[in-house]
Write a protein that holds these residues in place. Sequence first.
Motif, short mmCIF file in Angstrom:
data_model
loop_
_atom_site.label_atom_id
_atom_site.label_comp_id
_atom_site.label_asym_id
_atom_site.label_seq_id
_atom_site.Cartn_x
_atom_site.Cartn_y
_atom_site.Cartn_z
N PRO A 209 0.80 -1.23 0.00
CA PRO A 209 0.00 0.00 0.00
C PRO A 209 0.83 1.27 0.00
O PRO A 209 0.40 2.30 -0.54
CB PRO A 209 -0.82 -0.13 1.29
CG PRO A 209 -0.88 -1.59 1.56
CD PRO A 209 0.43 -2.15 1.09
N ASN A 210 2.04 1.23 0.59
CA ASN A 210 2.85 2.45 0.69
C ASN A 210 3.73 2.68 -0.53
O ASN A 210 4.34 3.75 -0.68
CB ASN A 210 3.74 2.39 1.94
CG ASN A 210 4.74 1.24 1.88
OD1 ASN A 210 4.39 0.12 1.53
ND2 ASN A 210 5.99 1.52 2.23
N ALA A 211 3.83 1.69 -1.43
CA ALA A 211 4.61 1.89 -2.66
C ALA A 211 3.91 2.92 -3.53
O ALA A 211 2.69 3.08 -3.48
CB ALA A 211 4.76 0.58 -3.41
N ARG A 212 4.69 3.61 -4.33
CA ARG A 212 4.12 4.63 -5.21
C ARG A 212 4.13 4.10 -6.65
O ARG A 212 5.15 3.60 -7.13
CB ARG A 212 4.87 5.94 -5.11
CG ARG A 212 4.12 7.13 -5.70
CD ARG A 212 4.72 8.45 -5.27
NE ARG A 212 3.89 9.56 -5.74
CZ ARG A 212 2.90 10.11 -5.05
NH1 ARG A 212 2.61 9.63 -3.84
NH2 ARG A 212 2.20 11.11 -5.54
N LEU A 213 2.99 4.23 -7.29
CA LEU A 213 2.82 3.77 -8.68
C LEU A 213 2.47 4.96 -9.56
O LEU A 213 1.55 5.72 -9.24
CB LEU A 213 1.72 2.71 -8.75
CG LEU A 213 1.27 2.27 -10.16
CD1 LEU A 213 2.41 1.57 -10.90
CD2 LEU A 213 0.05 1.35 -10.05
N SER A 214 3.20 5.11 -10.64
CA SER A 214 2.92 6.17 -11.61
C SER A 214 2.64 5.54 -12.97
O SER A 214 3.33 4.60 -13.38
CB SER A 214 4.11 7.13 -11.72
OG SER A 214 3.86 8.12 -12.71
N VAL A 215 1.63 6.03 -13.64
CA VAL A 215 1.29 5.57 -14.99
C VAL A 215 1.12 6.79 -15.88
O VAL A 215 0.37 7.72 -15.54
CB VAL A 215 0.00 4.71 -15.00
CG1 VAL A 215 -0.22 4.14 -16.40
CG2 VAL A 215 0.06 3.60 -13.96
N SER A 216 1.81 6.80 -17.01
CA SER A 216 1.69 7.89 -17.99
C SER A 216 1.17 7.30 -19.29
O SER A 216 1.64 6.24 -19.73
CB SER A 216 3.05 8.55 -18.25
OG SER A 216 3.54 9.20 -17.10
N TRP A 217 0.21 7.98 -19.90
CA TRP A 217 -0.32 7.47 -21.16
C TRP A 217 -0.71 8.64 -22.07
O TRP A 217 -0.99 9.74 -21.61
CB TRP A 217 -1.49 6.54 -20.94
CG TRP A 217 -2.72 7.12 -20.29
CD1 TRP A 217 -3.82 7.62 -20.91
CD2 TRP A 217 -2.99 7.23 -18.88
NE1 TRP A 217 -4.76 8.05 -20.00
CE2 TRP A 217 -4.27 7.81 -18.74
CE3 TRP A 217 -2.27 6.90 -17.72
CZ2 TRP A 217 -4.85 8.07 -17.49
CZ3 TRP A 217 -2.85 7.16 -16.49
CH2 TRP A 217 -4.12 7.73 -16.38
N GLY A 218 -0.66 8.38 -23.37
CA GLY A 218 -0.99 9.41 -24.34
C GLY A 218 -0.05 10.60 -24.28
O GLY A 218 -0.46 11.73 -24.57
N LEU A 219 1.20 10.37 -23.91
CA LEU A 219 2.15 11.47 -23.76
C LEU A 219 2.29 12.25 -25.06
O LEU A 219 2.38 11.67 -26.13
CB LEU A 219 3.50 10.93 -23.31
CG LEU A 219 3.53 10.33 -21.89
CD1 LEU A 219 4.82 9.58 -21.66
CD2 LEU A 219 3.35 11.42 -20.86
N THR A 220 2.34 13.55 -24.94
CA THR A 220 2.42 14.55 -26.01
C THR A 220 1.11 14.72 -26.77
O THR A 220 1.00 15.56 -27.65
CB THR A 220 3.55 14.29 -27.03
OG1 THR A 220 3.21 13.18 -27.86
CG2 THR A 220 4.89 14.04 -26.34
N LEU A 221 0.08 13.91 -26.44
CA LEU A 221 -1.23 14.06 -27.08
C LEU A 221 -2.11 14.99 -26.25
O LEU A 221 -1.88 15.17 -25.05
CB LEU A 221 -1.90 12.70 -27.24
CG LEU A 221 -1.16 11.70 -28.13
CD1 LEU A 221 -1.91 10.37 -28.15
CD2 LEU A 221 -0.99 12.23 -29.53
N PRO A 222 -3.14 15.57 -26.84
CA PRO A 222 -3.98 16.53 -26.11
C PRO A 222 -4.58 15.96 -24.83
O PRO A 222 -4.73 16.68 -23.84
CB PRO A 222 -5.07 16.89 -27.13
CG PRO A 222 -4.45 16.65 -28.46
CD PRO A 222 -3.53 15.49 -28.27
N ASP A 223 -4.93 14.67 -24.82
CA ASP A 223 -5.54 14.07 -23.64
C ASP A 223 -4.55 13.22 -22.85
O ASP A 223 -4.94 12.40 -22.02
CB ASP A 223 -6.76 13.22 -24.03
CG ASP A 223 -6.40 12.12 -25.03
OD1 ASP A 223 -5.26 12.12 -25.53
OD2 ASP A 223 -7.27 11.27 -25.30
N GLY A 224 -3.26 13.43 -23.08
CA GLY A 224 -2.24 12.69 -22.35
C GLY A 224 -2.29 13.01 -20.86
O GLY A 224 -2.66 14.11 -20.45
#
Length: 253
Positions: A209-224
């Motif tokens: 539970p204390n770990a940090r998770l990052s998710v990036s999607w659609g990078l450089t797109l208008p809805d990224g």
Amino acid sequence: MTTPGHLYLVPAPLDFGCAVQSPLTDALPDATLRAAAGITHWICENAKSARAYLKRIDAIHPLATTIQAQNIVELPREVHKKGDHHGGFDARPLLAAALQGHDVGLLSEAGMPAVADPGSSVVRAAHDLGLAVKPLVGPVSLLLALAASGLNGQNFAFVGYLPQDATERTDRIRALESIALRTGQTQLFIETPYRNAALLQALVASLQPNARLSVSWGLTLPDGRTRSADVKTWKRTPAGPDNQTPAVFAIGR
């Protein structure tokens, strides 16, 4: 005596396979587009998508020759299936045009070739042949995702794809989490878009539970978007990328 050409590493926009395409000028500097327009010999993953990209460039800077006259060579199928980052594939024959004096462009489907994509064998071969390697400026999804994550950008590792088998994937997730929590080293990885949801579900179920998770999607797109939170927050609101949009995942503390 013929002066050898250069090997140019030509980045591509990150909208490959996406429903929406952004203008090239939003993601790539004009100098990169002008340099690409002057190249007539290419090594790529897929000739069809390479021609589509060149058509987009041609609308901004006219190509040195027609798209039909471009000399485009695809990397072999085994390079796509097994990768070429560990050696074993001799790419020197693909660079014959450079030895004859032509500049050659190396192109992947999205982002920087040879980074999370095939092409490192071509770069190694260029060095072995004494050719100058010229990386052009453009988007690299891994670095964009890392910068937007809020995780450790001083110490990080990209580990490619996780196993598809559920048990092996869980073991790998926990091993990466152990490294991240123990050392502070951010662990970056990717997945084929249609498995985004399955991977996110496995991460939320397996991480502490204390770990940090990052998710990036659609990078450089208008809805990224980039979403970075501890796992207990992800469990409350698990919304993430769809199964069509390329994503970059990261574990940290």
